[in-house]
Design a protein around this motif. Structure first.
Motif: not given
Length: 83
Positions: A1, A29, A32, A42, A69, A72, A77-80
């Motif tokens: 990241m 971040k 988020i 998100f 975003l 997310v 949680t960042i999943h991409g």
């Protein structure tokens, strides 16, 4: 990241006057961590945009704007995404 960037129309207004609207990983971040609210949303979409993305954009346009975003989850949680 560490090398990630995110582009958002409101970045220019919120995070500096760069015409590229590039947000570094630290600021990403930080957004988020603030969680979802009136001007941040998100969406955990991975390979296609759900209808709710368009509804969120319309809501932002009817207000004072916002930051969307993608990749997310609601819990931060960042999943991409898949390009």
């Amino acid at each position: 990241m560490a090398n990630s960037t995110i582009m958002t129309p409101s970045s220019q207004r919120d995070f500096g006057d760069s015409p590229d609207c590039v947000m570094d990983a630290h600021r990403f971040k930080k957004l988020i961590a603030k969680g979802e609210g009136v001007d941040i949303e998100f969406k955990a979409c991975r390979d296609q945009l759900p209808k709710s993305v368009y509804e969120t954009v319309c809501a932002f346009l009817n207000r004072h704007g916002g930051t969307l975003l993608l990749g997310v989850a609601d819990d931060g949680t960042i999943h991409g995404i898949h390009p």
